[in-house]
Scaffold this motif. Structure first.
Motif, PDB file in Angstrom:
ATOM      1  N   ARG A   1       0.835  -1.212   0.000  1.00 47.51           N
ATOM      2  CA  ARG A   1       0.000   0.000   0.000  1.00 47.51           C
ATOM      3  C   ARG A   1       0.863   1.254   0.000  1.00 47.51           C
ATOM      4  O   ARG A   1       0.562   2.229  -0.698  1.00 47.51           O
TER       5      ARG A   1
ATOM      6  N   LYS B   1       2.593   1.651  -3.479  1.00 47.58           N
ATOM      7  CA  LYS B   1       1.698   2.127  -4.527  1.00 47.58           C
ATOM      8  C   LYS B   1       1.584   3.652  -4.508  1.00 47.58           C
ATOM      9  O   LYS B   1       1.357   4.277  -5.547  1.00 47.58           O
ATOM     10  N   LYS B   2       1.696   4.248  -3.313  1.00 46.34           N
ATOM     11  CA  LYS B   2       1.581   5.699  -3.189  1.00 46.34           C
ATOM     12  C   LYS B   2       2.930   6.405  -3.225  1.00 46.34           C
ATOM     13  O   LYS B   2       2.998   7.634  -3.166  1.00 46.34           O
TER      14      LYS B   2
END
Length: 200
Positions: free
Chosen positions: A192, A195-196
């Motif tokens: 997560r 991905k950012k």
């Protein structure tokens, strides 16, 4: 890889699979060397083969837990130097915590100590007055506190490693569950964040 069209998920997971494969290979090579030298020198196992296989599985799982933690740190950091230093410090911190917890859990429930009754005349204590008696160890952990310490030991990959190396009473199923939980949890969190992440 990203320029060629690979997704961030595939990049993250493929890198983890590569590192996990290396970790498993190193563990198996270590066991191969130990068996090659140990069996001719010391003979066969003293414990059942099923127990040996269970402990081997635990060692592979906590190795994968280590890999997943360090992989998360390295993939979410923008600096290779920073990630390397963080992983080294984290490894030492986990090992130090495990040693402290293991020493606390290894304390015996009862200890023997000399108790001496002083003589009335001059309050002088002689060796004849000394008596060896068994008393409750004040450093012994009991009840809920001991259960918490043991759960932390079983949860940390370093705790599992220290227990295996020192012949501690490791809980096989609980340790395996915790390792799988760490592997899945760190990969989900790391993915997560990755991905950012702003890829430079």
């Amino acid at each position: 890889k990203l320029i060629c069209g690979a997704s961030r998920t595939s990049v993250y997971l493929s890198n983890f699979i590569t590192m996990a494969s290396c970790g498993i290979f190193l563990v198996l090579m270590g066991y191969a060397v130990a068996l090659g030298l140990g069996l001719p020198l010391f003979g066969s196992f003293e414990m059942p083969v099923s127990a040996v296989l269970a402990l081997s599985l635990i060692s592979i799982l906590f190795t994968l837990a280590y890999v997943s933690i360090f992989h998360m740190v390295s993939m979410t950091s923008s600096s290779k130097t920073t990630s390397a230093v963080c992983c080294i410090l984290l490894a030492f911190a986990l090992f130090f915590i495990a040693i402290v917890l293991f020493n606390s859990l290894a304390q015996p429930e009862y200890i023997e100590q000399l108790s001496a009754s002083s003589m009335k005349a001059g309050q002088i204590v002689t060796t004849e007055d000394a008596v060896l008696e068994t008393v409750k160890n004040p450093a012994y952990l009991s009840g809920m506190k001991r259960e918490i310490y043991q759960n932390i030991m079983d949860f940390l990959p370093s705790g599992q490693m220290v227990q295996l190396l020192n012949g501690g009473d490791i809980h096989i199923f609980r340790a395996a569950f915790y390792s799988i939980f760490i592997i899945v949890g760190t990969n989900v969190i790391g993915l997560r964040i990755f991905k950012k992440k702003d890829i430079k």
